[in-house]
Design a protein around this motif. Structure first.
Motif, PDB file in Angstrom:
ATOM      1  N   MET A   1       0.740  -1.304  -0.135  1.00  0.00           N
ATOM      2  CA  MET A   1      -0.091  -0.010   0.044  1.00  0.00           C
ATOM      3  C   MET A   1       0.875   1.255   0.030  1.00  0.00           C
ATOM      4  N   ASN A   2       0.868   2.209  -0.780  1.00  0.00           N
ATOM      5  CA  ASN A   2       1.281   3.364  -0.930  1.00  0.00           C
ATOM      6  C   ASN A   2       0.159   4.579  -0.180  1.00  0.00           C
ATOM      7  N   VAL A   3       0.842   5.825  -0.446  1.00  0.00           N
ATOM      8  CA  VAL A   3       0.203   6.817   0.606  1.00  0.00           C
ATOM      9  C   VAL A   3      -1.316   7.066  -0.409  1.00  0.00           C
ATOM     10  N   ILE A   4      -1.204   7.119  -1.589  1.00  0.00           N
ATOM     11  CA  ILE A   4      -2.303   7.465  -2.331  1.00  0.00           C
ATOM     12  C   ILE A   4      -3.400   6.418  -1.906  1.00  0.00           C
ATOM     13  N   ASP A   5      -2.954   5.158  -1.856  1.00  0.00           N
ATOM     14  CA  ASP A   5      -4.097   4.164  -1.471  1.00  0.00           C
ATOM     15  C   ASP A   5      -4.738   4.224  -0.109  1.00  0.00           C
ATOM     16  N   LEU A   6      -3.905   4.675   0.678  1.00  0.00           N
ATOM     17  CA  LEU A   6      -3.971   5.044   2.148  1.00  0.00           C
ATOM     18  C   LEU A   6      -4.981   6.219   2.295  1.00  0.00           C
ATOM     19  N   PHE A   7      -4.828   7.323   1.530  1.00  0.00           N
ATOM     20  CA  PHE A   7      -5.628   8.400   1.155  1.00  0.00           C
ATOM     21  C   PHE A   7      -7.159   7.960   0.754  1.00  0.00           C
ATOM     22  N   LYS A   9      -8.496   5.108   0.770  1.00  0.00           N
ATOM     23  CA  LYS A   9      -9.362   4.238   1.498  1.00  0.00           C
ATOM     24  C   LYS A   9      -9.662   4.684   2.847  1.00  0.00           C
ATOM     25  N   ALA A  10      -9.031   5.861   3.333  1.00  0.00           N
ATOM     26  CA  ALA A  10      -9.272   6.694   4.627  1.00  0.00           C
ATOM     27  C   ALA A  10     -10.827   7.220   4.532  1.00  0.00           C
ATOM     28  N   GLY A  11     -11.578   7.596   5.588  1.00  0.00           N
ATOM     29  CA  GLY A  11     -12.819   8.125   5.690  1.00  0.00           C
ATOM     30  C   GLY A  11     -12.837   9.661   5.102  1.00  0.00           C
ATOM     31  N   ILE A  12     -14.026   9.870   5.021  1.00  0.00           N
ATOM     32  CA  ILE A  12     -14.159  11.258   4.091  1.00  0.00           C
ATOM     33  C   ILE A  12     -13.665  12.285   5.052  1.00  0.00           C
ATOM     34  N   LEU A  13     -13.922  12.186   6.249  1.00  0.00           N
ATOM     35  CA  LEU A  13     -13.389  13.355   7.404  1.00  0.00           C
ATOM     36  C   LEU A  13     -11.904  13.377   7.377  1.00  0.00           C
ATOM     37  N   VAL A  14     -11.182  12.272   7.314  1.00  0.00           N
ATOM     38  CA  VAL A  14      -9.969  12.207   7.414  1.00  0.00           C
ATOM     39  C   VAL A  14      -9.450  12.579   6.142  1.00  0.00           C
ATOM     40  N   GLN A  15     -10.137  12.205   4.884  1.00  0.00           N
ATOM     41  CA  GLN A  15      -9.539  12.708   3.545  1.00  0.00           C
ATOM     42  C   GLN A  15      -9.395  14.279   3.592  1.00  0.00           C
ATOM     43  N   CYS A  16     -10.723  15.058   4.181  1.00  0.00           N
ATOM     44  CA  CYS A  16     -10.785  16.453   4.310  1.00  0.00           C
ATOM     45  C   CYS A  16      -9.480  16.991   5.149  1.00  0.00           C
ATOM     46  N   VAL A  17      -9.433  16.503   6.189  1.00  0.00           N
ATOM     47  CA  VAL A  17      -8.194  16.795   6.894  1.00  0.00           C
ATOM     48  C   VAL A  17      -6.885  16.969   6.217  1.00  0.00           C
ATOM     49  N   MET A  18      -6.551  15.506   5.525  1.00  0.00           N
ATOM     50  CA  MET A  18      -5.397  15.409   4.612  1.00  0.00           C
ATOM     51  C   MET A  18      -5.285  16.465   3.526  1.00  0.00           C
ATOM     52  N   VAL A 143      -6.887  10.616  15.214  1.00  0.00           N
ATOM     53  CA  VAL A 143      -7.558   9.948  16.418  1.00  0.00           C
ATOM     54  C   VAL A 143      -9.074   9.660  15.783  1.00  0.00           C
ATOM     55  N   TRP A 144      -9.672  10.391  14.716  1.00  0.00           N
ATOM     56  CA  TRP A 144     -10.969  10.249  14.111  1.00  0.00           C
ATOM     57  C   TRP A 144     -10.900   8.653  13.299  1.00  0.00           C
ATOM     58  N   GLY A 145      -9.850   8.519  12.648  1.00  0.00           N
ATOM     59  CA  GLY A 145      -9.525   7.342  11.922  1.00  0.00           C
ATOM     60  C   GLY A 145      -9.549   6.124  12.648  1.00  0.00           C
ATOM     61  N   ILE A 146      -8.702   6.287  13.745  1.00  0.00           N
ATOM     62  CA  ILE A 146      -8.235   4.942  14.689  1.00  0.00           C
ATOM     63  C   ILE A 146      -9.768   4.573  15.408  1.00  0.00           C
ATOM     64  N   ALA A 169      -3.097   2.764   9.847  1.00  0.00           N
ATOM     65  CA  ALA A 169      -2.228   3.031   8.970  1.00  0.00           C
ATOM     66  C   ALA A 169      -2.884   4.268   8.189  1.00  0.00           C
ATOM     67  N   GLU A 170      -4.105   4.172   7.771  1.00  0.00           N
ATOM     68  CA  GLU A 170      -4.854   5.198   7.111  1.00  0.00           C
ATOM     69  C   GLU A 170      -4.817   6.465   8.001  1.00  0.00           C
ATOM     70  N   ALA A 171      -5.088   6.308   9.198  1.00  0.00           N
ATOM     71  CA  ALA A 171      -5.152   7.521  10.052  1.00  0.00           C
ATOM     72  C   ALA A 171      -3.704   7.994  10.356  1.00  0.00           C
ATOM     73  N   LEU A 172      -2.827   7.246  10.364  1.00  0.00           N
ATOM     74  CA  LEU A 172      -1.505   7.804  10.808  1.00  0.00           C
ATOM     75  C   LEU A 172      -1.082   8.685   9.609  1.00  0.00           C
ATOM     76  N   VAL A 173      -1.478   8.705   8.627  1.00  0.00           N
ATOM     77  CA  VAL A 173      -1.098   9.412   7.362  1.00  0.00           C
ATOM     78  C   VAL A 173      -1.573  10.666   7.705  1.00  0.00           C
ATOM     79  N   ALA A 174      -2.731  10.967   8.079  1.00  0.00           N
ATOM     80  CA  ALA A 174      -3.069  12.486   8.747  1.00  0.00           C
ATOM     81  C   ALA A 174      -1.926  13.112   9.538  1.00  0.00           C
ATOM     82  N   THR A 175      -1.485  12.385  10.530  1.00  0.00           N
ATOM     83  CA  THR A 175      -0.445  13.057  11.461  1.00  0.00           C
ATOM     84  C   THR A 175       0.890  13.258  10.563  1.00  0.00           C
ATOM     85  N   ALA A 176       1.254  12.457   9.761  1.00  0.00           N
ATOM     86  CA  ALA A 176       2.483  12.487   9.042  1.00  0.00           C
ATOM     87  C   ALA A 176       2.392  13.738   7.985  1.00  0.00           C
ATOM     88  N   ILE A 177       0.990  13.942   7.400  1.00  0.00           N
ATOM     89  CA  ILE A 177       1.115  15.075   6.627  1.00  0.00           C
ATOM     90  C   ILE A 177       1.043  16.631   7.572  1.00  0.00           C
TER      91      ILE A 177
END
Length: 223
Positions: A1-7, A9-18, A143-146, A169-177
């Motif tokens: 899985m790469n960052v784009i796949d994680l993005f 597959k993440a939830g809508i709210l997490v995607q908006c945060v990213m 936090v929301w994704g987890i 992993a999808e949720a942690l991408v938000a912290t990384a960004i």
């Protein structure tokens, strides 16, 4: 899985945060590039006009040269022009009170410095804001994704690490960004603020030197 796949597959709210954090990052880099160029040009302008100022035979001739291009003046050129113009005006009105003319010239030059600093500092506070809030925005998305990953895990018949790992992993991408947006913004904010402070000190030093020259000339004329 790469960052784009994680993005994706993440939830809508997490995607908006990213997306919000990525927008912050893009805007921050645009400000960093623009302000770096602007401050570099301001530093070069100070050096060029300093040589021109100290090599001039008469300040009145230098003032006339600045007057011809008064609409495009900036930095120490604008400070010199506004100070000499105000000093000449007040000194002609009352040549017996050179101190009043010097005070008026000093005020005019400090107003020009304030206008220059307003231009140089524009948008720099935004970098400090991005550096302060981006990690927390990213943490909120994490936090929301987890939370949703564990909610989904609770409804499963058999809980395994393989089931919960992708969601975490999808949720942690938000912290990384968030860190990706915050770290350059904080570093640039500190660096640009220091450069603006140095320019401010250069402007104030020029005001003191120029005021001393005007004072000596006023005393010489009275004698």
């Amino acid at each position: 899985m790469n960052v784009i796949d994680l993005f994706l597959k993440a939830g809508i709210l997490v995607q908006c945060v990213m997306l919000l954090l990525l927008a912050f990052s893009v805007i921050s880099w645009a400000i960093i590039i623009q302000k770096s160029r602007m401050l570099t040009q301001a530093s070069h302008q100070i050096k060029e006009f300093d040589e021109q100022f100290w090599s001039a035979d008469q300040l009145s001739k230098l003032y006339e040269e600045c007057h011809e291009q008064k609409d495009s003046l900036s930095g120490t050129e604008l400070i010199f022009y506004s100070g000499f113009k105000e000093f000449s005006r007040l000194y002609k009105i009352n040549p017996d009170m050179p101190k009043a003319a010097l005070d008026g010239a000093s005020r005019a030059m400090r107003l020009s410095v304030n206008r220059e600093l307003d231009i140089l500092e524009t948008h720099i506070p935004f970098l400090g804001t991005v550096g302060s809030i981006s990690p927390y925005i990213g943490l909120f998305g994490t936090v929301w994704g987890i939370m949703h990953a564990f909610i989904a895990l609770g409804s499963a018949k058999q809980a395994t690490l393989q089931m919960v790992a992708p969601g975490i992993a999808e949720a942690l991408v938000a912290t990384a960004i968030g860190l990706f947006a915050a770290i350059p913004a904080v570093m640039a904010y500190n660096r640009l603020s220091v450069r603006v402070a140095r320019l401010d000190q250069d402007y104030l030093n020029f005001i003191d030197e120029f005021t001393a020259i005007l004072q000596r000339q006023a005393v010489a004329v009275r004698k």
